[in-house]
Design a protein around this motif. Structure first.
Motif, PDB file in Angstrom:
ATOM      1  N   SER A   1       0.866  -1.176   0.000  1.00  0.00           N
ATOM      2  CA  SER A   1       0.000   0.000   0.000  1.00  0.00           C
ATOM      3  C   SER A   1       0.901   1.224   0.000  1.00  0.00           C
ATOM      4  O   SER A   1       2.005   1.210   0.547  1.00  0.00           O
ATOM      5  CB  SER A   1      -0.891   0.009   1.247  1.00  0.00           C
ATOM      6  OG  SER A   1      -1.781  -1.069   1.223  1.00  0.00           O
TER       7      SER A   1
ATOM      8  N   PHE B   1       1.227   5.581   0.537  1.00  0.00           N
ATOM      9  CA  PHE B   1       0.654   6.681   1.295  1.00  0.00           C
ATOM     10  C   PHE B   1       1.433   7.970   1.035  1.00  0.00           C
ATOM     11  O   PHE B   1       2.636   7.943   0.778  1.00  0.00           O
ATOM     12  CB  PHE B   1       0.724   6.403   2.808  1.00  0.00           C
ATOM     13  CG  PHE B   1       0.086   5.121   3.253  1.00  0.00           C
ATOM     14  CD1 PHE B   1       0.787   3.920   3.204  1.00  0.00           C
ATOM     15  CD2 PHE B   1      -1.210   5.117   3.731  1.00  0.00           C
ATOM     16  CE1 PHE B   1       0.200   2.739   3.624  1.00  0.00           C
ATOM     17  CE2 PHE B   1      -1.809   3.930   4.155  1.00  0.00           C
ATOM     18  CZ  PHE B   1      -1.096   2.749   4.104  1.00  0.00           C
TER      19      PHE B   1
ATOM     20  N   TYR C   1       1.926  11.397   3.418  1.00  0.00           N
ATOM     21  CA  TYR C   1       1.677  12.074   4.675  1.00  0.00           C
ATOM     22  C   TYR C   1       2.184  13.512   4.562  1.00  0.00           C
ATOM     23  O   TYR C   1       3.139  13.791   3.832  1.00  0.00           O
ATOM     24  CB  TYR C   1       2.412  11.387   5.835  1.00  0.00           C
ATOM     25  CG  TYR C   1       1.784  10.105   6.302  1.00  0.00           C
ATOM     26  CD1 TYR C   1       2.049   8.901   5.661  1.00  0.00           C
ATOM     27  CD2 TYR C   1       0.924  10.088   7.401  1.00  0.00           C
ATOM     28  CE1 TYR C   1       1.475   7.721   6.102  1.00  0.00           C
ATOM     29  CE2 TYR C   1       0.348   8.908   7.843  1.00  0.00           C
ATOM     30  CZ  TYR C   1       0.627   7.735   7.183  1.00  0.00           C
ATOM     31  OH  TYR C   1       0.048   6.564   7.622  1.00  0.00           O
TER      32      TYR C   1
ATOM     33  N   LEU D   1      -2.131  11.808   7.627  1.00  0.00           N
ATOM     34  CA  LEU D   1      -2.378  11.148   6.356  1.00  0.00           C
ATOM     35  C   LEU D   1      -3.000  12.128   5.372  1.00  0.00           C
ATOM     36  O   LEU D   1      -3.984  12.796   5.681  1.00  0.00           O
ATOM     37  CB  LEU D   1      -3.314   9.958   6.554  1.00  0.00           C
ATOM     38  CG  LEU D   1      -3.711   9.232   5.278  1.00  0.00           C
ATOM     39  CD1 LEU D   1      -2.500   8.492   4.708  1.00  0.00           C
ATOM     40  CD2 LEU D   1      -4.864   8.271   5.524  1.00  0.00           C
TER      41      LEU D   1
ATOM     42  N   LYS E   1      -4.087   7.870   0.240  1.00  0.00           N
ATOM     43  CA  LYS E   1      -3.509   6.531   0.142  1.00  0.00           C
ATOM     44  C   LYS E   1      -4.064   5.792  -1.075  1.00  0.00           C
ATOM     45  O   LYS E   1      -5.102   6.165  -1.626  1.00  0.00           O
ATOM     46  CB  LYS E   1      -3.799   5.719   1.402  1.00  0.00           C
ATOM     47  CG  LYS E   1      -5.248   5.277   1.541  1.00  0.00           C
ATOM     48  CD  LYS E   1      -5.420   4.303   2.716  1.00  0.00           C
ATOM     49  CE  LYS E   1      -6.821   3.726   2.739  1.00  0.00           C
ATOM     50  NZ  LYS E   1      -7.004   2.739   3.830  1.00  0.00           N
TER      51      LYS E   1
ATOM     52  N   THR F   1      -4.201   1.472  -2.295  1.00  0.00           N
ATOM     53  CA  THR F   1      -3.864   0.132  -1.820  1.00  0.00           C
ATOM     54  C   THR F   1      -3.606  -0.878  -2.929  1.00  0.00           C
ATOM     55  O   THR F   1      -3.159  -1.988  -2.656  1.00  0.00           O
ATOM     56  CB  THR F   1      -4.965  -0.411  -0.899  1.00  0.00           C
ATOM     57  OG1 THR F   1      -6.192  -0.413  -1.625  1.00  0.00           O
ATOM     58  CG2 THR F   1      -5.108   0.461   0.340  1.00  0.00           C
TER      59      THR F   1
ATOM     60  N   PHE G   1       5.740  13.490   2.917  1.00  0.00           N
ATOM     61  CA  PHE G   1       6.430  12.197   2.981  1.00  0.00           C
ATOM     62  C   PHE G   1       5.655  11.157   2.179  1.00  0.00           C
ATOM     63  O   PHE G   1       4.451  10.979   2.383  1.00  0.00           O
ATOM     64  CB  PHE G   1       6.527  11.698   4.422  1.00  0.00           C
ATOM     65  CG  PHE G   1       7.447  12.498   5.296  1.00  0.00           C
ATOM     66  CD1 PHE G   1       6.965  13.545   6.053  1.00  0.00           C
ATOM     67  CD2 PHE G   1       8.798  12.197   5.371  1.00  0.00           C
ATOM     68  CE1 PHE G   1       7.805  14.283   6.870  1.00  0.00           C
ATOM     69  CE2 PHE G   1       9.642  12.921   6.186  1.00  0.00           C
ATOM     70  CZ  PHE G   1       9.142  13.974   6.940  1.00  0.00           C
TER      71      PHE G   1
ATOM     72  N   SER H   1       3.743   0.473   2.721  1.00  0.00           N
ATOM     73  CA  SER H   1       3.501  -0.498   3.780  1.00  0.00           C
ATOM     74  C   SER H   1       3.333  -1.856   3.145  1.00  0.00           C
ATOM     75  O   SER H   1       2.421  -2.074   2.350  1.00  0.00           O
ATOM     76  CB  SER H   1       2.248  -0.127   4.557  1.00  0.00           C
ATOM     77  OG  SER H   1       1.981  -1.087   5.554  1.00  0.00           O
TER      78      SER H   1
END
Lengths: 116, 114
Positions: free
Chosen positions: A32, A34, A36, A46, A49, A51, A89, A93
């Motif tokens: 996944s 993301f 941030y 957050l 995102k 996935t 950022f 994950s």
């Protein structure tokens, strides 16, 4: 091991300019992804995102598309505001299993400065 | 407001001193994490707890210990502080360990070691 690489900053733009912050990743499996954002003196929040491949995450005018072919997740916004000044950022994950543990791996961050 | 609370917000220590950073979340999350943030290096994982009763080392665990006191609380301890541990420390939590859920972060502890 897995890793995330972001374009170096700082990025300085004038208000209403178009924003792109590049992010590429290296990972086994199907992570996944993301984005941030960190405002001065605060923790990370957050932003958006995705996935799975071809998913587009969006929030507050920001967008990023999960590109499996180019292993990229570039952040874009059509018209930035002074209030968008922050550190951004990119992170991935891994899914648990097969030696992965579901932890977040971050890029080094890109500072955005928007001038009036 | 629901979220992740870290204490203290600022701390100055002398080399060799010990201290514990506290973290608590009220979102009924199962997994909790400690990161350190250094200039130009993003966030690096120190330790994590996938669920209550378990803890594991992250990328940079040397010089640190952790305790998952209960489902809400996850503390980070520096037994003998060193100048290299000067950093901003963030605690985070997430509902599960699937990798699909975002992590929620506290506001950080700014730690200086002289």
């Amino acid at each position: 091991g897995d890793s995330v690489t972001q374009m170096e900053g700082p990025v300085t733009l004038s208000e209403e300019a178009f924003l792109t912050i590049n992010c590429t990743y290296t990972a086994t499996g199907y992570p996944s992804l993301f984005w941030y954002v960190q405002y001065p003196g605060e923790g990370l929040q957050l932003l958006l995102k995705a996935t799975k491949a071809d998913d587009k995450g969006s929030n507050k005018g920001f967008e990023a598309t999960y590109r499996k072919e180019t292993t990229s997740f570039h952040l874009e916004k059509g018209s930035v505001q002074v209030s968008d000044s922050a550190v951004y950022f990119c992170a991935l994950s891994d899914r648990p299993g097969s030696g992965n543990t579901g932890k977040l791996i971050f890029g080094q961050g890109t500072t955005l400065q928007v001038k009036p | 407001n629901a979220g992740v609370t870290q204490t203290p917000k600022f701390q100055v220590l002398k080399t060799g001193q010990s201290m514990t950073l506290q973290c608590a979340q009220d979102m009924n999350h199962n997994s909790m994490y400690w990161y350190r943030q250094d200039p130009g290096m993003g966030l690096r994982l120190i330790y994590y707890s996938a669920s209550e009763g378990t803890t594991d080392k992250g990328e940079v665990p040397n010089g640190y210990n952790v305790s998952r006191l209960n489902k809400r609380e996850f503390s980070l301890r520096l037994e003998s502080a060193a100048p290299s541990q000067t950093s901003v420390y963030f605690c985070a939590s997430t509902f599960d360990f699937t990798g699909n859920q975002p992590q929620h972060f506290g506001d950080g502890t700014r730690l200086s070691i002289l």
